[in-house]
Write a protein that holds these residues in place. Structure first.
Motif, PDB file in Angstrom:
ATOM      1  N   SER A  56       0.842  -1.203   0.000  1.00 41.25           N
ATOM      2  CA  SER A  56       0.000   0.000   0.000  1.00 41.25           C
ATOM      3  C   SER A  56       0.872   1.247   0.000  1.00 41.25           C
ATOM      4  O   SER A  56       2.072   1.182   0.327  1.00 41.25           O
ATOM      5  N   GLY A  57       0.259   2.369  -0.318  1.00 41.09           N
ATOM      6  CA  GLY A  57       0.956   3.654  -0.226  1.00 41.09           C
ATOM      7  C   GLY A  57       1.334   3.949   1.219  1.00 41.09           C
ATOM      8  O   GLY A  57       2.384   4.539   1.491  1.00 41.09           O
ATOM      9  N   THR A  58       0.480   3.534   2.133  1.00 42.23           N
ATOM     10  CA  THR A  58       0.734   3.742   3.560  1.00 42.23           C
ATOM     11  C   THR A  58       1.993   2.989   3.998  1.00 42.23           C
ATOM     12  O   THR A  58       2.837   3.541   4.715  1.00 42.23           O
ATOM     13  N   THR A  82      -4.516  16.578   3.782  1.00 40.92           N
ATOM     14  CA  THR A  82      -4.051  15.340   3.170  1.00 40.92           C
ATOM     15  C   THR A  82      -4.796  14.177   3.789  1.00 40.92           C
ATOM     16  O   THR A  82      -5.526  14.341   4.770  1.00 40.92           O
ATOM     17  N   ASP A 160       4.922  12.692  -0.910  1.00 43.93           N
ATOM     18  CA  ASP A 160       3.744  11.829  -0.957  1.00 43.93           C
ATOM     19  C   ASP A 160       3.054  12.137  -2.287  1.00 43.93           C
ATOM     20  O   ASP A 160       2.318  13.124  -2.412  1.00 43.93           O
ATOM     21  N   CYS A 162       0.977  10.175  -3.904  1.00 47.61           N
ATOM     22  CA  CYS A 162      -0.120   9.212  -4.089  1.00 47.61           C
ATOM     23  C   CYS A 162      -1.184   9.735  -5.051  1.00 47.61           C
ATOM     24  O   CYS A 162      -1.938   8.959  -5.629  1.00 47.61           O
ATOM     25  N   HIS A 163      -1.252  11.070  -5.236  1.00 44.51           N
ATOM     26  CA  HIS A 163      -2.210  11.649  -6.186  1.00 44.51           C
ATOM     27  C   HIS A 163      -1.559  11.951  -7.533  1.00 44.51           C
ATOM     28  O   HIS A 163      -2.252  12.421  -8.429  1.00 44.51           O
ATOM     29  N   SER A 186       0.644   5.426  -4.509  1.00 44.81           N
ATOM     30  CA  SER A 186      -0.377   4.453  -4.099  1.00 44.81           C
ATOM     31  C   SER A 186      -1.072   3.919  -5.348  1.00 44.81           C
ATOM     32  O   SER A 186      -1.279   4.662  -6.308  1.00 44.81           O
ATOM     33  N   LYS A 191      -6.897   5.718  -7.307  1.00 44.78           N
ATOM     34  CA  LYS A 191      -5.711   6.476  -7.732  1.00 44.78           C
ATOM     35  C   LYS A 191      -5.492   6.340  -9.251  1.00 44.78           C
ATOM     36  O   LYS A 191      -6.255   5.689  -9.937  1.00 44.78           O
ATOM     37  N   TYR A 333      -9.573  17.494   2.000  1.00 47.07           N
ATOM     38  CA  TYR A 333      -9.769  16.573   3.118  1.00 47.07           C
ATOM     39  C   TYR A 333     -10.213  17.370   4.326  1.00 47.07           C
ATOM     40  O   TYR A 333      -9.967  18.568   4.387  1.00 47.07           O
TER      41      TYR A 333
HETATM   42  C1  LIG Z   1      -4.224   7.181  -0.930  1.00 49.37           C
HETATM   43  C2  LIG Z   1      -3.264   8.005  -0.186  1.00 49.37           C
HETATM   44  C3  LIG Z   1      -2.328   7.458   0.704  1.00 49.37           C
HETATM   45  C4  LIG Z   1      -2.335   6.024   1.118  1.00 49.37           C
HETATM   46  O1  LIG Z   1      -2.311   5.120   0.107  1.00 49.37           O
HETATM   47  P1  LIG Z   1      -2.910   3.641   0.348  1.00 49.37           P
HETATM   48  O2  LIG Z   1      -2.416   2.890  -0.840  1.00 49.37           O
HETATM   49  O3  LIG Z   1      -4.396   3.771   0.379  1.00 49.37           O
HETATM   50  O4  LIG Z   1      -2.347   3.134   1.612  1.00 49.37           O
HETATM   51  C5  LIG Z   1      -1.400   8.300   1.274  1.00 49.37           C
HETATM   52  N1  LIG Z   1      -1.388   9.624   1.021  1.00 49.37           N
HETATM   53  C6  LIG Z   1      -2.279  10.194   0.200  1.00 49.37           C
HETATM   54  C7  LIG Z   1      -2.203  11.645  -0.062  1.00 49.37           C
HETATM   55  C8  LIG Z   1      -3.258   9.401  -0.404  1.00 49.37           C
HETATM   56  O5  LIG Z   1      -4.174   9.981  -1.198  1.00 49.37           O
END
Ligand SMILES: *Cc1c(COP(=O)(O)O)cnc(C)c1O
Length: 388
Positions: A56-58, A82, A160, A162-163, A186, A191, A333
């Motif tokens: 995961s991204g986390t 975020t 980060d 992820c976006h 992520s 995504k 958010y």
């Molecule tokens: C989705 C997201 C994450 C986490 O990603 P996961 O794959 O859902 O764990 C972290 N930071 C941001 C900004 C995200 O949008």
């Protein structure tokens, strides 16, 4: 009423399905050759030297923080606007979190406010070890200026992103880590591309890369040159650190490789949609997102409008009208310091005027590659109708 049009949605093709089925028919569902191939393709795409795929991204944020040595007594700073994962990664490491308010135009962490906060933190001996910058909606932060501050105040930078997979900064792919230590992505279904669940950390630093590889899999190495005690036939692996099981499966990686082929097309579609929205929603009471200019080409994971100058009551009314008519609008958010879990840290909302205003005004409209012109018109007509 259930949402007819969600705010985001994956695109799965027959090729994607075939790629996954091929792995299922093979002898290796995990720890085979497909994950390294996906890592190679992503690092090639973004222009980084190394990539570590995780579940995961986390998880990517967690091993990124860990590999940079973030721990007890350290501070991690991030933006309050975020997803909670951007700051939870500090808490996983036993570190403390603080937030830097956003810029009122880009909605990303304000470089000016970061600079001011660093100056004060230096006087109080409370400088952060890591700053996590978030490319909100896919629009890159001002990385060059942030790196200048990192050099001056000696902190590490995690992007980060992820976006932001598929987006560009200064005409180069986000993820090339030119101005950061590590960038994370992520692959959650909403995504820009998906592996079901999944994430990746990319870097140009070989030591960080090797450390993250070990952290992803229990702290175990199989490389004799990394072993702490002599290797012999009875010990093919050694645990040299405390790690996790954050591995991605080959099933997921196969989906990722297949999706990556279509990523640029997905981003182009997102840009076409944003262009129609920005043209159709150009009104006095709306602030529209920046997604394309000289130095920024957004990954456009989210399309957020702000109801500028309207009361919270009106924002809520428009939000509820859209929801009641089947448009899956959202708030990306709620400021992280407002989450119930974070109340014990005692953050004061007065310190985050820009984030507070953003929170009152933001509404996320649907954006994803298969959103049709009719869908867009449907959404636009409701919003414009509200202001008539
Ligand atoms: C989705 C997201 C994450 C986490 O990603 P996961 O794959 O859902 O764990 C972290 N930071 C941001 C900004 C995200 O949008």
């Amino acid at each position: 009423m259930d949402s007819i049009i969600p705010y985001g949605q994956q695109e799965v093709s027959d090729d994607d399905i075939d790629a996954v089925v091929n792995v299922l028919r093979s002898s290796c569902l995990t720890q085979g050759l497909v994950v390294p191939k996906f890592e190679h393709k992503v690092s090639e795409y973004v222009g980084s030297k190394y990539a570590v795929a995780v579940n995961s991204g986390t998880s990517a944020l967690h091993i990124a923080c860990h590999s940079l040595g973030l721990g007890k007594g350290d501070y991690l700073w991030t933006t309050p606007i975020t997803f909670v994962a951007s700051s939870n990664c500090a808490l996983y490491c036993g570190a403390k979190v603080d937030f830097v308010d956003i810029d009122s135009n880009s909605w990303n962490m304000s470089v000016e406010l970061l600079s001011e906060k660093l100056k004060k933190a230096k006087d109080n001996n409370m400088l952060p070890k890591v700053v996590v910058v978030v490319h909100l909606c896919g629009l890159s932060c001002e990385m060059e200026q942030i790196q200048n501050l990192a050099k001056k105040y000696k902190f590490y930078i995690i992007e980060d992103a992820c976006h932001a997979l598929g987006g560009k900064y200064q005409n180069q792919m986000i993820g090339n880590c030119r101005y950061s230590d590590i960038t994370v992505f992520s692959f959650h279904p909403v995504k820009n591309i998906t592996t079901g669940e999944g994430g990746m950390a990319v870097t140009n630093n070989r030591e960080l890369f090797k450390h993250m590889c070990i952290l992803r899999s229990h702290g175990i190495t199989r490389d004799p040159s990394e072993m702490i005690q002599g290797s012999d036939y009875s010990r093919t692996y050694q645990q040299i650190d405390i790690g996790f099981n954050y591995r991605m499966t080959d099933i997921q990686a196969a989906l990722g490789i297949s999706q990556l082929v279509r990523l640029d097309g997905f981003i182009q579609k997102r840009h076409q949609i944003a262009k129609i929205y920005n043209k159709s929603l150009d009104r006095l009471f709306l602030k529209l997102p920046i997604y394309n200019n000289i130095s920024h080409y957004s990954g456009l994971h989210l399309y957020v409008i702000r109801t500028k100058g309207l009361s919270v009551g009106h924002n809520k009314e428009l939000f509820n009208i859209l929801r009641s008519q089947g448009v899956g609008v959202n708030k990306h958010y709620i400021p992280v310091y407002r989450q119930p879990y974070y109340s014990k840290f005692g953050f004061k909302i007065d310190n985050f005027n820009n984030a507070e205003l953003y929170y009152k005004e933001a509404i996320t409209l649907p954006i994803f590659p298969s959103l049709t012109k009719n869908n867009i018109k449907y959404v636009v007509d409701i919003v414009n109708g509200y202001f008539q």
